[in-house]
Design an enzyme around this catalytic site. Sequence first.
Site, mmCIF file in Angstrom:
data_model
loop_
_atom_site.group_PDB
_atom_site.id
_atom_site.type_symbol
_atom_site.label_atom_id
_atom_site.label_comp_id
_atom_site.label_asym_id
_atom_site.label_seq_id
_atom_site.Cartn_x
_atom_site.Cartn_y
_atom_site.Cartn_z
ATOM 1 N N ASP A 75 -2.841 -18.452 1.160
ATOM 2 C CA ASP A 75 -4.422 -19.199 0.177
ATOM 3 C C ASP A 75 -4.679 -20.133 1.205
ATOM 4 O O ASP A 75 -5.520 -20.147 0.855
ATOM 5 C CB ASP A 75 -2.781 -19.651 -1.741
ATOM 6 N N TYR A 90 0.789 -0.948 -0.083
ATOM 7 C CA TYR A 90 0.585 0.052 0.415
ATOM 8 C C TYR A 90 0.271 1.352 0.547
ATOM 9 O O TYR A 90 0.657 2.425 -0.789
ATOM 10 C CB TYR A 90 -0.846 0.081 1.274
ATOM 11 N N ASP A 130 -6.016 -6.490 3.829
ATOM 12 C CA ASP A 130 -7.148 -6.541 3.833
ATOM 13 C C ASP A 130 -8.306 -7.388 3.480
ATOM 14 O O ASP A 130 -9.797 -7.386 3.321
ATOM 15 C CB ASP A 130 -6.864 -5.600 2.819
ATOM 16 N N ASP A 165 -12.170 -9.253 4.491
ATOM 17 C CA ASP A 165 -14.053 -8.506 4.066
ATOM 18 C C ASP A 165 -14.045 -10.194 3.682
ATOM 19 O O ASP A 165 -15.460 -10.492 4.578
ATOM 20 C CB ASP A 165 -13.561 -8.899 2.600
ATOM 21 N N LYS A 181 3.402 -15.815 2.663
ATOM 22 C CA LYS A 181 3.624 -15.702 1.292
ATOM 23 C C LYS A 181 4.720 -16.078 1.242
ATOM 24 O O LYS A 181 5.014 -15.780 0.258
ATOM 25 C CB LYS A 181 2.820 -15.071 -0.560
HETATM 26 C C1 IPM Z 1 -10.750 -1.501 3.930
HETATM 27 C C2 IPM Z 1 -10.882 -0.670 2.868
HETATM 28 C C3 IPM Z 1 -9.509 0.232 2.523
HETATM 29 C C4 IPM Z 1 -8.123 -0.403 2.707
HETATM 30 C C5 IPM Z 1 -9.647 1.783 1.130
HETATM 31 C C6 IPM Z 1 -11.117 1.894 1.469
HETATM 32 C C7 IPM Z 1 -8.882 1.967 0.529
HETATM 33 O O1 IPM Z 1 -10.401 -1.134 1.710
HETATM 34 O O2 IPM Z 1 -9.928 -0.245 5.144
HETATM 35 O O3 IPM Z 1 -10.381 -2.502 4.185
HETATM 36 O O4 IPM Z 1 -7.837 -0.680 1.089
HETATM 37 O O5 IPM Z 1 -7.520 -0.228 3.761
HETATM 38 MG MG MG Z 2 -10.512 -4.027 2.634
#
Ligand code: IPM
Ligand code: MG
Length: 357
Positions: A223, A142, A247, A251, A191
Amino acid sequence: MEKKIVVIKGDGIGPEIVTEAMKVLKRVAERFGHTFRFVEVDAGGCAIDKYGECLPQASLEQCLAADSVLLGAVGGPKWEKVDKNNRPEKALLRIRSAMGLYANLRPAKIFPQLAHSSPLKAELVEKGIDFVIVRELIGGIYFGAHETTQRDGEAYATDLMAYSEHEIERIGRTAFETARKRGRRVVSVDKSNVLDCSRLWKEVMHRLSAEYPDVEYSDMLVDNCAMQIVRDPSQFDVVVTENMFGDILSDEASMITGSIGMIPSSSLGEGTNGMYEPIHGSAPDIAGKDLANPIGTILSGAMMLKYSFGMEEESRAIEEAVQKVLDGGYRTGDIMSEGCIRVGCREMGDRIAANIG
Ligand code: IPM
Ligand code: MG
């Protein structure tokens, strides 16, 4: 206690969900005799529209001077064409970096009331889902150089992933310390069969694990981890990983708990001031329709009380209020199931606030 909370409502559903979280925090302040001074600042797409920049200097300075920052969500298709250094997401990354918030905690915990909403089979859900992803937040790919150039007559893009030992060590410590307050198990995800950054990551984590003999340590390839999270999530207690893996995995982890709309997060550095935000995005498709689930943001407020202000009881009061409202059968659209009562964002916030204390 008196605290200054900088509020960034942001874009899409951001304003709606943050409004509900503020409502709940105000109720907590009343109930427990605190003063929360809210200072609203612009950042993200709305700041681009107003000032031409995603993070005005004044907004950043307010964040740096705050006891804590509460953020909704930033970004949306409207700003897709904006220069990459001024995209709404850049505002978020700059604040995280300027505040030194290297440790992002993202709990993946199933509410028993929402067990039906999990896409996993009931027998897996019954084994329990209660782990936390400790994501490194201000390093890795990032924050390395991003470049698009021309090479051999075609466009050519590079993004640099970089980590230094101390960056890995400090997030590792956060993970081990977090595990000590929970189930005493850490899985470090990397990884290392491909990446140098991951080989260094694993080496540092191994070394660190020797200092925490009371915590069970293992490592896992990313993975495989993505697969294990849906195969048997009950195996995890604390998962520590680098920025981008965290990240993605967070999710995935949120979804198995029923809805990404439920999950809060805290971002902390060396001090007690942090940034608190739901892990979901700005959901522009449902913005302004009173459809969003404010619970992830409200629980982010609860994390703020606990981690930045040391208000354990107040934090618990919010969590209990959320439980009560779920027990009452109230659901926003994303967590709706048969026999429940569908409510909008505002009503969900009202009901949670009414159940404080
Ligand atoms: C998160 C989001 C952010 C990230 C984006 C909006 C830059 O996806 O907080 O998980 O990737 O960190
Ligand atoms: Mg995110």
